[in-house]
Design an enzyme around this catalytic site. Structure first.
Site, PDB file in Angstrom:
ATOM      1  N   GLN A 192       0.893  -1.143   0.000  1.00 36.70           N
ATOM      2  CA  GLN A 192       0.000   0.000   0.000  1.00 36.70           C
ATOM      3  C   GLN A 192       0.937   1.199   0.000  1.00 36.70           C
ATOM      4  O   GLN A 192       1.708   1.361   0.941  1.00 36.70           O
ATOM      5  CB  GLN A 192      -0.842  -0.110   1.281  1.00 36.70           C
ATOM      6  N   TYR A 212       2.686   5.108   6.621  1.00 32.49           N
ATOM      7  CA  TYR A 212       3.346   4.369   5.528  1.00 32.49           C
ATOM      8  C   TYR A 212       4.845   4.219   5.812  1.00 32.49           C
ATOM      9  O   TYR A 212       5.421   3.140   5.642  1.00 32.49           O
ATOM     10  CB  TYR A 212       3.104   5.115   4.207  1.00 32.49           C
TER      11      TYR A 212
HETATM   12  N1  LIG Z   1       7.083   4.725  -6.499  1.00 33.54           N
HETATM   13  C1  LIG Z   1       7.927   5.259  -5.628  1.00 33.54           C
HETATM   14  O1  LIG Z   1       8.338   6.415  -5.768  1.00 33.54           O
HETATM   15  C2  LIG Z   1       8.418   4.454  -4.448  1.00 33.54           C
HETATM   16  C3  LIG Z   1       9.273   5.078  -3.526  1.00 33.54           C
HETATM   17  C4  LIG Z   1       9.713   4.342  -2.430  1.00 33.54           C
HETATM   18  C5  LIG Z   1       9.355   3.019  -2.269  1.00 33.54           C
HETATM   19  N2  LIG Z   1       8.523   2.444  -3.177  1.00 33.54           N
HETATM   20  C6  LIG Z   1       8.132   1.047  -2.955  1.00 33.54           C
HETATM   21  O2  LIG Z   1       8.229   0.348  -4.185  1.00 33.54           O
HETATM   22  C7  LIG Z   1       7.214  -0.648  -4.230  1.00 33.54           C
HETATM   23  C8  LIG Z   1       6.454  -0.553  -5.547  1.00 33.54           C
HETATM   24  O3  LIG Z   1       5.838   0.730  -5.651  1.00 33.54           O
HETATM   25  P1  LIG Z   1       5.110   1.222  -6.984  1.00 33.54           P
HETATM   26  O4  LIG Z   1       5.364   2.665  -7.124  1.00 33.54           O
HETATM   27  O5  LIG Z   1       5.447   0.300  -8.087  1.00 33.54           O
HETATM   28  O6  LIG Z   1       3.597   1.061  -6.574  1.00 33.54           O
HETATM   29  P2  LIG Z   1       2.371   0.352  -7.304  1.00 33.54           P
HETATM   30  O7  LIG Z   1       1.150   0.719  -6.522  1.00 33.54           O
HETATM   31  O8  LIG Z   1       2.389   0.628  -8.758  1.00 33.54           O
HETATM   32  O9  LIG Z   1       2.719  -1.180  -7.086  1.00 33.54           O
HETATM   33  C9  LIG Z   1       2.365  -1.886  -5.944  1.00 33.54           C
HETATM   34  C10 LIG Z   1       1.775  -3.206  -6.398  1.00 33.54           C
HETATM   35  O10 LIG Z   1       1.462  -3.990  -5.242  1.00 33.54           O
HETATM   36  C11 LIG Z   1       0.194  -4.570  -5.444  1.00 33.54           C
HETATM   37  N3  LIG Z   1      -0.390  -4.852  -4.135  1.00 33.54           N
HETATM   38  C12 LIG Z   1      -0.843  -3.964  -3.216  1.00 33.54           C
HETATM   39  N4  LIG Z   1      -1.294  -4.626  -2.140  1.00 33.54           N
HETATM   40  C13 LIG Z   1      -1.093  -5.952  -2.387  1.00 33.54           C
HETATM   41  C14 LIG Z   1      -1.351  -7.128  -1.636  1.00 33.54           C
HETATM   42  N5  LIG Z   1      -1.907  -7.097  -0.424  1.00 33.54           N
HETATM   43  N6  LIG Z   1      -1.038  -8.313  -2.199  1.00 33.54           N
HETATM   44  C15 LIG Z   1      -0.475  -8.386  -3.433  1.00 33.54           C
HETATM   45  N7  LIG Z   1      -0.224  -7.301  -4.189  1.00 33.54           N
HETATM   46  C16 LIG Z   1      -0.526  -6.096  -3.655  1.00 33.54           C
HETATM   47  C17 LIG Z   1      -0.602  -3.553  -6.231  1.00 33.54           C
HETATM   48  O11 LIG Z   1      -1.724  -4.102  -6.901  1.00 33.54           O
HETATM   49  C18 LIG Z   1       0.468  -3.032  -7.187  1.00 33.54           C
HETATM   50  O12 LIG Z   1       0.490  -3.799  -8.366  1.00 33.54           O
HETATM   51  C19 LIG Z   1       6.357  -0.469  -2.998  1.00 33.54           C
HETATM   52  O13 LIG Z   1       6.754  -1.416  -2.031  1.00 33.54           O
HETATM   53  C20 LIG Z   1       6.686   0.923  -2.521  1.00 33.54           C
HETATM   54  O14 LIG Z   1       6.552   1.060  -1.116  1.00 33.54           O
HETATM   55  C21 LIG Z   1       8.029   3.124  -4.253  1.00 33.54           C
END
Ligand SMILES: NC(=O)c1ccc[n+]([C@@H]2O[C@H](COP(=O)([O-])OP(=O)(O)OC[C@H]3O[C@@H](n4cnc5c(N)ncnc54)[C@H](O)[C@@H]3O)[C@@H](O)[C@H]2O)c1
Length: 316
Positions: A77, A143
């Site tokens: 999330q 978060y």
């Molecule tokens: N995008 C950023 O700038 C950023 C920065 C820091 C950390 N992150 C981390 O990188 C990771 C990916 O982020 P993102 O930007 O690709 O986000 P995103 O929302 O595109 O991807 C997250 C994915 O996880 C899936 N998901 C959510 N809850 C789930 C559950 N309970 N079971 C299975 N799947 C589930 C969603 O459907 C989605 O496909 C995350 O862990 C996030 O915390 C992202």
């Protein structure tokens, strides 16, 4: 050597790029994603796909069947505001879901986890810049707490069960395949609006700064993390601040969008200024970002223009 790799969150923005790269490099890939924010189009056709939550009891059946070598954990999330409104939901997905995953990893002999953590949301308002990995942890939102909590569990599972791990603390990640209708991802949101002729809103005065790394560079860090024998926590970043006003102006130049931004009240839970030091990962894993910010925005804008219906606008 071809590895059997589980990518959680592999229907999302970053996870799907990691899964695609792994397949290109000859690995066997499975994806677990419940489509909370993910998109089925993002999942590479060659991956075995399991539509399920990482918190689901049936996750162990996937582990029993697939016998993974490595888990690359991106499911989460990621909405800061949602975490402020509903911390229990955030913790259920990010903490309890990750614990279920870690227990499967322990019980089914997986050798290694690469965990997508955050640098942007755990250090709080920095005491010094750029933030290195030793900077005190002081999250300003649930978060940040939930993402950091999982780091502790991973380190504990290393001590208790010899689980190998690399924790990557991402800055703001942007690029092709990011959802322009999501709550996170200022670049994707602005590009999506500007190319539709809609004026984006800047929350606060736009002077707030972040460190932005292009998604392909983040994918490369995951590949190095998967291969290395080293363990630990590594920040990714440019150690360079970019303000929201800077982004707006660069995107105006790229898209030709004429209007000035709408300014609105700043939002709770957000840090004012942060950028991260990549010195440790540079020295230990040889990673450094390559795609310059303006170039990354151009690639992203081109992709959005070429794929206007990749994501659908949620009904409000
Ligand atoms: N995008 C950023 O700038 C950023 C920065 C820091 C950390 N992150 C981390 O990188 C990771 C990916 O982020 P993102 O930007 O690709 O986000 P995103 O929302 O595109 O991807 C997250 C994915 O996880 C899936 N998901 C959510 N809850 C789930 C559950 N309970 N079971 C299975 N799947 C589930 C969603 O459907 C989605 O496909 C995350 O862990 C996030 O915390 C992202």
């Amino acid at each position: 050597m071809s590895l059997k790799v589980l990518v959680t969150g592999g229907a999302g923005f970053i996870g799907s790029r990691v899964a695609t790269r792994l397949i290109k490099d000859g690995h066997q890939v499975a994806v677990v994603d419940n489509f909370a924010t993910g998109n089925s189009k993002n999942v590479p056709a060659e991956a075995t796909f399991y539509q399920m939550s990482i918190g689901d009891a049936a996750l162990k059946d996937v582990f029993a069947k697939e016998k993974f070598d490595v888990v690359i954990h991106h499911a989460a999330q990621i909405d800061v505001r949602k975490s402020v409104e509903n911390p229990a939901y955030d913790a259920t997905v990010n903490v309890l879901g990750s614990l279920n995953l870690l227990n499967c990893i322990r019980d089914y002999g997986v050798k290694k986890i690469v965990y997508a953590s955050t640098g942007g949301a755990i250090y709080g308002e920095p005491q010094y810049l750029p933030c290195d990995e030793s900077h005190p942890i002081k999250p300003l939102c649930p978060y940040g707490i939930s993402k950091h909590t999982v780091e502790h569990y991973i380190e504990l599972y290393n001590m208790l069960y010899n689980l190998n791990y690399v924790i990557l603390r991402y800055p703001n990640v942007y690029g092709h395949f990011q959802n322009p209708y999501g709550e996170a991802g200022v670049n994707a949101i602005f590009i999506g609006m500007m190319i539709q002729g809609i004026t984006p809103t800047i929350f606060g005065d736009g002077s707030q700064t972040r460190d932005f790394v292009f998604v392909d560079d983040v994918v490369e860090a995951n590949m190095l993390a998967m291969k290395t024998d080293k363990m630990g926590i590594f920040n990714l970043g440019w150690a360079k601040p970019i303000s929201v006003n800077d982004i707006y102006h660069i995107l105006q130049k790229i898209t030709g969008f004429p209007n000035p931004p709408i300014y609105a009240e700043e939002r709770a839970g957000e840090v004012n200024h942060i950028y991260l030091s990549p010195e440790k990962i540079k020295k230990e894993l040889g990673w450094e970002p390559k795609v310059d910010f303006e170039e990354g925005l151009r690639i992203t804008t081109q992709w959005f223009k070429a794929s206007p219906n990749w994501y659908t606008k949620p009904q409000s």
